[in-house]
Design a protein around this motif. Sequence first.
Motif, mmCIF file in Angstrom:
data_model
loop_
_atom_site.group_PDB
_atom_site.id
_atom_site.type_symbol
_atom_site.label_atom_id
_atom_site.label_comp_id
_atom_site.label_asym_id
_atom_site.label_seq_id
_atom_site.Cartn_x
_atom_site.Cartn_y
_atom_site.Cartn_z
ATOM 1 N N TRP A 43 0.627 -1.197 -0.153
ATOM 2 C CA TRP A 43 0.329 -0.108 0.026
ATOM 3 C C TRP A 43 1.230 1.129 0.007
ATOM 4 O O TRP A 43 1.892 1.185 0.778
ATOM 5 C CB TRP A 43 -1.199 -0.145 1.319
ATOM 6 N N VAL A 44 0.182 2.222 -0.584
ATOM 7 C CA VAL A 44 0.810 3.193 -0.768
ATOM 8 C C VAL A 44 0.016 4.083 0.032
ATOM 9 O O VAL A 44 -1.436 4.293 -0.207
ATOM 10 C CB VAL A 44 0.409 4.008 -1.991
ATOM 11 N N TYR A 45 1.255 4.897 1.449
ATOM 12 C CA TYR A 45 0.086 5.687 2.312
ATOM 13 C C TYR A 45 -0.498 7.107 1.708
ATOM 14 O O TYR A 45 -1.209 7.770 2.237
ATOM 15 C CB TYR A 45 0.681 5.223 3.291
ATOM 16 N N ARG A 46 0.896 7.579 1.838
ATOM 17 C CA ARG A 46 1.272 9.124 1.251
ATOM 18 C C ARG A 46 1.476 9.300 0.460
ATOM 19 O O ARG A 46 2.820 9.101 -0.252
ATOM 20 C CB ARG A 46 1.365 10.284 2.303
ATOM 21 N N ILE A 47 0.352 10.313 -0.709
ATOM 22 C CA ILE A 47 1.664 10.962 -1.984
ATOM 23 C C ILE A 47 1.182 12.597 -1.622
ATOM 24 O O ILE A 47 -0.178 12.944 -1.879
ATOM 25 C CB ILE A 47 1.434 10.606 -2.976
ATOM 26 N N MET A 48 1.859 13.470 -1.656
ATOM 27 C CA MET A 48 1.781 14.845 -1.053
ATOM 28 C C MET A 48 2.642 15.138 -2.373
ATOM 29 O O MET A 48 3.824 15.239 -1.888
ATOM 30 C CB MET A 48 1.180 15.602 0.255
ATOM 31 N N VAL A 49 2.603 16.733 -2.591
ATOM 32 C CA VAL A 49 3.206 17.968 -3.198
ATOM 33 C C VAL A 49 2.289 19.036 -2.587
ATOM 34 O O VAL A 49 1.407 19.008 -3.019
ATOM 35 C CB VAL A 49 3.158 17.948 -4.444
ATOM 36 N N ASP A 50 3.642 19.943 -1.734
ATOM 37 C CA ASP A 50 2.848 21.466 -1.506
ATOM 38 C C ASP A 50 2.671 22.084 -2.707
ATOM 39 O O ASP A 50 2.993 22.070 -3.083
ATOM 40 C CB ASP A 50 4.474 21.703 -0.674
ATOM 41 N N HIS A 51 1.704 23.074 -1.814
ATOM 42 C CA HIS A 51 0.469 23.701 -2.400
ATOM 43 C C HIS A 51 0.843 24.569 -3.304
ATOM 44 O O HIS A 51 0.449 24.929 -4.873
ATOM 45 C CB HIS A 51 -0.763 24.641 -1.850
ATOM 46 N N ALA A 52 2.217 25.375 -3.237
ATOM 47 C CA ALA A 52 2.478 25.936 -4.036
ATOM 48 C C ALA A 52 4.138 25.346 -5.128
ATOM 49 O O ALA A 52 4.951 26.218 -6.355
ATOM 50 C CB ALA A 52 3.750 26.894 -3.173
ATOM 51 N N HIS A 53 4.136 24.111 -5.317
ATOM 52 C CA HIS A 53 4.887 23.682 -6.241
ATOM 53 C C HIS A 53 3.942 22.458 -6.757
ATOM 54 O O HIS A 53 4.302 22.113 -7.443
ATOM 55 C CB HIS A 53 5.251 23.058 -5.702
ATOM 56 N N GLN A 54 2.497 22.201 -6.684
ATOM 57 C CA GLN A 54 2.174 21.539 -7.457
ATOM 58 C C GLN A 54 1.168 22.018 -9.018
ATOM 59 O O GLN A 54 1.745 23.439 -9.297
ATOM 60 C CB GLN A 54 0.171 21.043 -7.245
ATOM 61 N N ARG A 55 1.095 21.148 -9.864
ATOM 62 C CA ARG A 55 0.787 21.579 -11.701
ATOM 63 C C ARG A 55 1.711 22.234 -12.822
ATOM 64 O O ARG A 55 2.203 22.504 -13.248
ATOM 65 C CB ARG A 55 -0.630 22.930 -11.072
ATOM 66 N N LYS A 56 3.254 20.683 -11.981
ATOM 67 C CA LYS A 56 3.929 21.037 -12.499
ATOM 68 C C LYS A 56 4.351 19.671 -12.662
ATOM 69 O O LYS A 56 5.660 19.538 -13.914
ATOM 70 C CB LYS A 56 5.372 21.658 -11.475
ATOM 71 N N GLY A 57 3.445 19.139 -12.923
ATOM 72 C CA GLY A 57 4.154 17.418 -13.096
ATOM 73 C C GLY A 57 5.089 16.608 -11.538
ATOM 74 O O GLY A 57 5.784 15.485 -12.448
ATOM 75 N N ILE A 58 5.227 17.238 -10.333
ATOM 76 C CA ILE A 58 5.649 16.998 -9.976
ATOM 77 C C ILE A 58 5.580 15.402 -8.455
ATOM 78 O O ILE A 58 5.965 14.354 -8.404
ATOM 79 C CB ILE A 58 5.895 17.860 -8.390
ATOM 80 N N GLY A 59 3.949 15.820 -8.944
ATOM 81 C CA GLY A 59 3.626 14.434 -8.378
ATOM 82 C C GLY A 59 3.768 13.027 -9.090
ATOM 83 O O GLY A 59 4.135 12.211 -8.513
#
Length: 144
Positions: A72-88
């Motif tokens: 199981w993957v428990y968490r994946i999060m990208v800080d709100h200031a760095h979202q929408r850049k393909g990082i996740g």
Amino acid sequence: MITLQPITEQNWYTCCQLTLSNEQQAYMEPNAISLLQAMYKPTLRAYAIYENETMVGFLMYNTVLEELDARWVYRIMVDHAHQRKGIGRKATELMLEEVEQLGTEPIVVGYHPDNTGAHRLYESLGFVDEGNRFGREMAVIRRA
């Protein structure tokens, strides 16, 4: 450049300072809770997501099989200031490569059904909704 680096004594506090948007906060526990969970469950692997030298996110998965005979993957999060850049997406791909080295068992991630961003990401990476539900989360499965 996106990399995954272990959570350490030097970077744990920065990880706890990462935040989601107001609307996303209802979908996920704070990183501090996840880090505590990892302290008491040694099979969990917790990583900071870095963009170059800056910590921009957090993820965590279990190295042993759980429900649905899967990891199981428990968490994946990208800080709100760095979202929408393909990082996740890139971080998830790196994590999946690592998890797949543990064996050919399915990989499962759970998320709130209203989290459309998570749904799009996981579906694009080959996760399928087979109807599994755990509490308020749906669980999607990626099979080898």
